[in-house]
Design an enzyme around this catalytic site. Sequence first.
Site, mmCIF file in Angstrom:
data_model
loop_
_atom_site.group_PDB
_atom_site.id
_atom_site.type_symbol
_atom_site.label_atom_id
_atom_site.label_comp_id
_atom_site.label_asym_id
_atom_site.label_seq_id
_atom_site.Cartn_x
_atom_site.Cartn_y
_atom_site.Cartn_z
ATOM 1 C CB ILE A 1 -0.969 -0.005 1.197
ATOM 2 C CG1 ILE A 1 -1.754 -1.316 1.240
ATOM 3 C CG2 ILE A 1 -1.893 1.203 1.105
ATOM 4 C CD1 ILE A 1 -2.471 -1.676 -0.044
ATOM 5 N NE ARG B 1 32.254 7.988 -23.933
ATOM 6 C CZ ARG B 1 33.339 7.551 -23.299
ATOM 7 N NH1 ARG B 1 34.098 8.410 -22.632
ATOM 8 N NH2 ARG B 1 33.655 6.268 -23.332
ATOM 9 C CD GLU C 1 -3.316 3.341 -9.817
ATOM 10 O OE1 GLU C 1 -4.341 3.460 -10.494
ATOM 11 O OE2 GLU C 1 -2.975 4.137 -8.945
ATOM 12 C CD GLU D 1 1.708 -8.865 -18.066
ATOM 13 O OE1 GLU D 1 2.851 -8.972 -18.531
ATOM 14 O OE2 GLU D 1 1.440 -8.130 -17.091
#
Length: 380
Positions: A156, A267, A364, A368
């Site tokens: 929770i 970079r 939530e 799937e």
Amino acid sequence: MAFTEEQIAFRDMIRKFAEKEVEPRAAEIDESDEFPADLAKKFGEMGLLQLWVPEEYGGPGGDLTTVCIAKEEIGKYSLTASALCGNNSIGLILPILHMGTDEQKKKYLTESATGTKIAAVAITEPQTGSDVRSMKTTAKRTENGTYVINGRKNWITWGGHADYVLVFAKTADGTDADAISGFIVDTKTEGFSLGRKERKMGRNGAPNHELIFENMEVPESCMLGAEGTGFKSCMRILDLNRPTIAASSLGLAQGALDTAIAYCKERTQFGRPVAQFQAMQFKLADMAMKTEASRALLYSVAAEIDSGDHSRLAMIAAMSKCFVTDMAMEVTDQAVNAMGSAGYSKDYPVERMMRDAKLNQIIEGTNEIQRVIIGRQLTR
């Protein structure tokens, strides 16, 4: 979708706030895994905790689009902070706005409008995650009309710091939808206690606790809606909140993309910036396209829901949650790859963003389950 001038001004305000208050704290919040009480206080003062409270109750009067804008901007730096934005929406504001009595609205929405209340919603149990109907927590009605709640909930979010928890429990035997009811519980109520704090891969600083209810007696006035309507309430709450999960993930993806682009420009390899190599440009282009596509989907869904047309609510909410959170997992992973060892290092935020992104594919309703919802809506 095109934002209104008011929405653009709001977005720019939240963007500046996030850069000043959230970005400098993000790494420390992740490292310490401590609830950021100071940030919660600032969010309350900004009206971000209580963003969805209507103006008539003293709140900012935000809508779903507004909440998504805020969560996206804050999510660029910290998923924890983004989750804190609109914190009491799912535990108090949304359920009470749609299912509460006039007395409940006056009490809880007015309190939420102060920006000082933390709320949680307690659905998940050790053996019942997506299978909500199989929950074991019970609420037995007494002769004097009160309810006695017994059971355990786990995972929770904010449960250990909440002033109120929306608890779902069985008020009848069986696994039918009408066996479940919802209760707004003050965490100071006798019989409420905390169990273990979960140890997680990501979203540190947003604690998940086990909640224990032992003969916790609450008055009938705590019940949300009529007895036996809790399951439907639960599903509607999740539908309304799922796009905000997508918004947090959209922020993660954009933050990871921005970090990767900046790094690749600086970079150098083989005498030139990494960003000039076609292979890297293709990678960044794919990340950018998927992020923009997700943004278009999310805000079109939010606009449709805000319009009051809820005929496709369950399906489009599931689409936004599933598509955007999957995209964020992919983009944050690619950001780590684009930056090489720097991406894997905690000196840069993308490894944290990748860890955080994983959670939003699960909470939530797993992705799937989202696909199940979408498929059923398409073929019913």
